[in-house]
Structures are given as structure tokens and as C-alpha cells.
Motif scaffolding. Structure first.
Motif, PDB file in Angstrom:
ATOM      1  N   VAL A 117      13.814  -2.355   3.873  1.00  0.00           N
ATOM      2  CA  VAL A 117      14.827  -1.327   3.599  1.00  0.00           C
ATOM      3  C   VAL A 117      14.307   0.259   4.244  1.00  0.00           C
ATOM      4  N   ASP A 118      14.466   0.849   5.520  1.00  0.00           N
ATOM      5  CA  ASP A 118      14.101   1.983   5.266  1.00  0.00           C
ATOM      6  C   ASP A 118      14.862   2.800   4.736  1.00  0.00           C
ATOM      7  N   PRO A 119      14.541   4.486   5.204  1.00  0.00           N
ATOM      8  CA  PRO A 119      15.446   5.670   4.335  1.00  0.00           C
ATOM      9  C   PRO A 119      16.389   5.903   4.544  1.00  0.00           C
ATOM     10  N   ASP A 120      17.275   5.444   5.864  1.00  0.00           N
ATOM     11  CA  ASP A 120      18.352   5.216   6.099  1.00  0.00           C
ATOM     12  C   ASP A 120      19.600   4.277   5.607  1.00  0.00           C
ATOM     13  N   GLY A 121      19.157   3.385   5.287  1.00  0.00           N
ATOM     14  CA  GLY A 121      19.552   1.786   4.794  1.00  0.00           C
ATOM     15  C   GLY A 121      19.526   0.802   5.773  1.00  0.00           C
ATOM     16  N   ASN A 122      19.147   0.998   7.071  1.00  0.00           N
ATOM     17  CA  ASN A 122      18.857   0.403   7.437  1.00  0.00           C
ATOM     18  C   ASN A 122      17.803  -1.240   7.318  1.00  0.00           C
ATOM     19  N   TRP A 123      18.730  -2.534   7.265  1.00  0.00           N
ATOM     20  CA  TRP A 123      17.434  -3.604   7.117  1.00  0.00           C
ATOM     21  C   TRP A 123      16.730  -4.027   7.788  1.00  0.00           C
ATOM     22  N   ILE A 124      15.738  -3.921   7.816  1.00  0.00           N
ATOM     23  CA  ILE A 124      13.713  -4.466   8.862  1.00  0.00           C
ATOM     24  C   ILE A 124      13.687  -5.781   8.294  1.00  0.00           C
ATOM     25  N   GLU A 125      13.774  -6.536   9.331  1.00  0.00           N
ATOM     26  CA  GLU A 125      12.909  -7.616   8.833  1.00  0.00           C
ATOM     27  C   GLU A 125      11.826  -8.312   9.545  1.00  0.00           C
ATOM     28  N   VAL A 126      10.292  -8.591   9.042  1.00  0.00           N
ATOM     29  CA  VAL A 126       9.203  -9.332  10.048  1.00  0.00           C
ATOM     30  C   VAL A 126       9.718 -10.850  10.113  1.00  0.00           C
ATOM     31  N   SER A 127       9.403 -11.405  10.734  1.00  0.00           N
ATOM     32  CA  SER A 127       9.317 -13.118  10.920  1.00  0.00           C
ATOM     33  C   SER A 127       8.619 -13.088  11.339  1.00  0.00           C
ATOM     34  N   ALA A 128       8.155 -15.202  11.432  1.00  0.00           N
ATOM     35  CA  ALA A 128       7.250 -15.428  12.225  1.00  0.00           C
ATOM     36  C   ALA A 128       7.768 -16.340  12.503  1.00  0.00           C
ATOM     37  N   GLU A 129       7.353 -17.480  13.099  1.00  0.00           N
ATOM     38  CA  GLU A 129       7.374 -19.340  13.401  1.00  0.00           C
ATOM     39  C   GLU A 129       8.916 -19.459  13.545  1.00  0.00           C
ATOM     40  N   LEU A 130       9.753 -18.343  14.857  1.00  0.00           N
ATOM     41  CA  LEU A 130      10.657 -18.961  15.005  1.00  0.00           C
ATOM     42  C   LEU A 130      10.636 -19.914  15.991  1.00  0.00           C
ATOM     43  N   GLU A 131      12.252 -20.719  16.099  1.00  0.00           N
ATOM     44  CA  GLU A 131      12.384 -21.667  16.658  1.00  0.00           C
ATOM     45  C   GLU A 131      12.633 -21.690  17.572  1.00  0.00           C
ATOM     46  N   VAL A 132      12.410 -21.818  18.904  1.00  0.00           N
ATOM     47  CA  VAL A 132      12.029 -22.052  20.410  1.00  0.00           C
ATOM     48  C   VAL A 132      13.165 -22.835  20.804  1.00  0.00           C
ATOM     49  N   VAL A 133      14.346 -22.786  21.358  1.00  0.00           N
ATOM     50  CA  VAL A 133      14.714 -23.321  22.057  1.00  0.00           C
ATOM     51  C   VAL A 133      14.692 -24.237  23.528  1.00  0.00           C
ATOM     52  N   TYR A 134      15.046 -25.181  23.886  1.00  0.00           N
ATOM     53  CA  TYR A 134      14.936 -25.147  25.141  1.00  0.00           C
ATOM     54  C   TYR A 134      16.214 -25.449  25.787  1.00  0.00           C
ATOM     55  N   ASP A 135      16.825 -27.336  24.993  1.00  0.00           N
ATOM     56  CA  ASP A 135      17.694 -27.897  25.711  1.00  0.00           C
ATOM     57  C   ASP A 135      18.788 -28.605  24.529  1.00  0.00           C
ATOM     58  N   ASP A 184       0.279  -1.505   0.089  1.00  0.00           N
ATOM     59  CA  ASP A 184      -0.467   0.282   0.228  1.00  0.00           C
ATOM     60  C   ASP A 184       0.992   1.319   0.126  1.00  0.00           C
ATOM     61  N   ARG A 185       1.852   1.592   0.927  1.00  0.00           N
ATOM     62  CA  ARG A 185       2.659   2.935   0.304  1.00  0.00           C
ATOM     63  C   ARG A 185       4.143   1.804  -0.400  1.00  0.00           C
ATOM     64  N   GLU A 186       4.167   1.586  -1.646  1.00  0.00           N
ATOM     65  CA  GLU A 186       4.848   1.026  -2.033  1.00  0.00           C
ATOM     66  C   GLU A 186       6.176   0.561  -2.040  1.00  0.00           C
ATOM     67  N   ILE A 187       6.416   0.140  -0.965  1.00  0.00           N
ATOM     68  CA  ILE A 187       8.141  -0.025  -0.408  1.00  0.00           C
ATOM     69  C   ILE A 187       8.109  -1.727  -1.002  1.00  0.00           C
ATOM     70  N   LYS A 188       9.608  -1.920  -1.783  1.00  0.00           N
ATOM     71  CA  LYS A 188       9.745  -2.829  -1.988  1.00  0.00           C
ATOM     72  C   LYS A 188      10.613  -3.203  -1.190  1.00  0.00           C
ATOM     73  N   LEU A 189       9.882  -5.450  -1.250  1.00  0.00           N
ATOM     74  CA  LEU A 189      10.416  -6.362  -0.850  1.00  0.00           C
ATOM     75  C   LEU A 189      12.350  -5.900  -0.860  1.00  0.00           C
ATOM     76  N   MET A 190      12.851  -6.598   0.005  1.00  0.00           N
ATOM     77  CA  MET A 190      14.441  -6.647  -0.600  1.00  0.00           C
ATOM     78  C   MET A 190      14.735  -7.909  -0.263  1.00  0.00           C
ATOM     79  N   TRP A 191      14.494  -9.398   0.402  1.00  0.00           N
ATOM     80  CA  TRP A 191      14.768 -10.365   0.166  1.00  0.00           C
ATOM     81  C   TRP A 191      13.354 -11.020   0.825  1.00  0.00           C
TER      82      TRP A 191
END
Length: 280
Positions: free
Chosen positions: A239-257, A216-223
Motif C-alpha cells: 500500500v502506498d502512503p495515501d492508502g492506494n493498494w498496489i499489486e505486483v503480478s505475474a503469469e496472468l492468463e492470456v485470453v483469445y477465445d 530493503d525499504r521495510e515495506i510490508k506485504l499486505m497480501w
């Protein structure tokens, strides 16, 4: 090795970015990353959304002013402080509008400021797209020094490493609780600082919602969309206007042992919808 920070249940609470144009960057995070509450504390702009906060102040692009981890309770915070004293890390009192009394800061081998404290109550935003701030990935020319600092001196746990063909560590994933990583480090040959930071969407449906928001904001997915091997999480990057990469993630592994896993470094990885380049 004592896992002091893991035992404290620490989680990434916020990051503070420098920017040549703080107002423009704050507008981006407010609108694009759905952080509708924008406040000022002196020279610092505070952007708040549901379980995500980014601070911005004047400075060079792609530089981290500090990252902040909040602990589950005061006893856990005290144990991290005592560990920092014992390791000779010279922890110092740190004041921020987002953490309560007792917060302190240490500096890692690359000069990044790392804050530990207790979250203040009463500032939580309830409405908005799901995406708590979840992890920070550093860029470093010396991953070994970063791992020794966070895992060896502060009590983070190493979850995985990515190795080059010669056995050199290219990426180290570390955790401060049961999430696969709340802090990671990528090998960069010619700079140190921030590589990217990530927000946890929870499931693929919410990843879709974030993609729709970016479109909706015409922001390209970089990866992405794709799935990482270490951590097994689905991801997209912008990527934000300063060049910082931003990730949106899901289903990250949960580690216990489990033992630390080691993965081969590859130059290409398969996206869900085609080939995509690895950046690490």
C-alpha cells in the motif's frame, strides 16, 4: 457485441492519482516502484520507469484523476472514438504530456475520466526492475453500470465475473487486448473510485526481486504471495502512503477465445505460505 477496444489492442499506459501530498507520493513511486525519472508539467508530477508511468497532482487521497489507454495504431483509436460518438459518450479532446495528438476522454458512470490515445515515442526508460503498468481496478457501488459502459459501450471484453451467493456480481474482469484483464471493478458498498492498480512482473523470480526491494525499504506485504483464481496470476500487494493498494503480478492468463467464466465469491483464499484474507 463488437469488441472495438480489444480490436484496437489498447493497453493501460498510465494512471493519474490525486494526493494530499503529491511530493511525498512521488518520492514513494520514484524509489519504491523504481520510477527514477521525476518531471514536472505545471502542477502535475510525472514519475517514469521502464514501461510504467504514474502522474500525481494535488487532491484528495485515493481518487483517480484519470486513467489512460494507448492504442496499437491510429485506426484503432479512431474506431474507439467513433464508437464513443455513436454511444453518446461525448468524447472530448484531451491534452497530456504522455500521449500524442488525437487523445480524447470520456467519463464513466462513476465519474472516472478514461483517456484513449497514442503513446509518444522516445520517452522509454530502459533500465530497471521489470514491471510494466498492467491493469487498474475500480471500486464501484454499481458494477453493472461499469460493465455496461466499458464492455457495452466501449468494446472491452468481459473475461470473468465473481458472484456472491445470491448471484450478485462482486467483481468483473474486463480486457482491452488479449491479457485477462486490463480493467476490473470490485463492488464496494460505500464508495467509488480506485481500488488498486497493478504491475506485471512476468514470472515468479521477478516477484521475488520486488519482494526483496520492498523488504530493503521495510515495506510490508499486505497480501500474498498467492495466486488468484480468475486470471490465474501470482500476486503480492503493498500500500502506498495515501492508502492506494498496489499489486505486483505475474503469469496472468492470456485470453483469445473462450466463454465468460463465473466464480464463487469466497471470504478467504490460501496464500502460498498460509491463509490470507480476500479484500473483495
Amino acid at each position: 457485441m463488437k469488441l472495438t477496444t480489444v480490436e484496437a489492442g489498447a493497453y493501460l499506459h498510465h494512471i493519474h492519482l490525486h494526493s494530499p501530498d503529491p511530493d511525498a507520493l512521488a518520492q514513494f513511486y520514484s524509489d519504491t516502484m523504481d520510477m527514477p525519472v521525476v518531471e514536472r508539467e505545471g502542477d502535475i508530477i510525472i514519475c517514469r520507469g521502464p514501461r510504467r508511468r504514474v502522474l500525481i497532482s494535488k487532491g484528495p487521497a485515493k481518487k483517480l484523476a484519470h486513467c489512460a489507454f494507448a492504442c496499437r495504431d491510429v485506426d484503432g483509436l479512431k474506431r474507439i472514438y467513433e464508437r464513443a460518438i455513436a454511444e453518446g459518450l461525448d468524447p472530448r479532446t484531451f491534452s497530456t504530456p504522455l500521449l500524442g495528438p488525437g487523445a480524447f476522454v470520456v467519463r464513466d458512470p462513476d465519474g472516472n475520466h478514461v483517456v484513449f490515445g497514442m503513446a509518444k515515442g522516445g520517452d522509454e526508460i530502459k533500465v530497471g526492475i521489470k514491471g510494466p503498468i498492467q491493469h487498474l481496478t475500480l471500486a464501484s457501488q454499481d458494477i453493472g453500470a461499469i460493465e455496461r459502459f466499458y464492455a457495452g459501450m466501449l468494446g472491452f471484453a468481459v473475461s470473468d465475473r465473481v458472484l456472491g451467493e445470491d448471484g450478485e456480481v462482486m467483481t468483473c474482469f474486463m480486457r482491452s487486448n488479449h491479457e485477462h484483464h486490463t480493467l476490473a471493478c470490485f463492488l464496494h458498498r460505500n464508495r467509488s473510485g480506485i481500488d488498486h492498480h497493478s504491475y506485471e512482473a512476468g514470472d515468479f523470480t521477478t516477484i521475488r526481486d520486488w519482494c526483496d526491494r520492498f523488504a530493503d525499504r521495510e515495506i510490508k506485504l499486505m497480501w500474498g504471495p498467492g495466486r488468484h483464481a480468475p486470471g490465474n496470476n501470482i500476486f503480492i500487494f503493498i500500500v502506498d502512503p495515501d492508502g492506494n493498494w498496489i499489486e505486483v503480478s505475474a503469469e496472468l492468463e492470456v485470453v483469445y477465445d473462450r466463454p465468460v467464466r463465473e466464480w464463487p465469491h469466497v471470504e478467504r483464499t490460501l496464500n502460498m505460505w498460509g491463509d490470507g484474507l480476500m479484500r473483495a
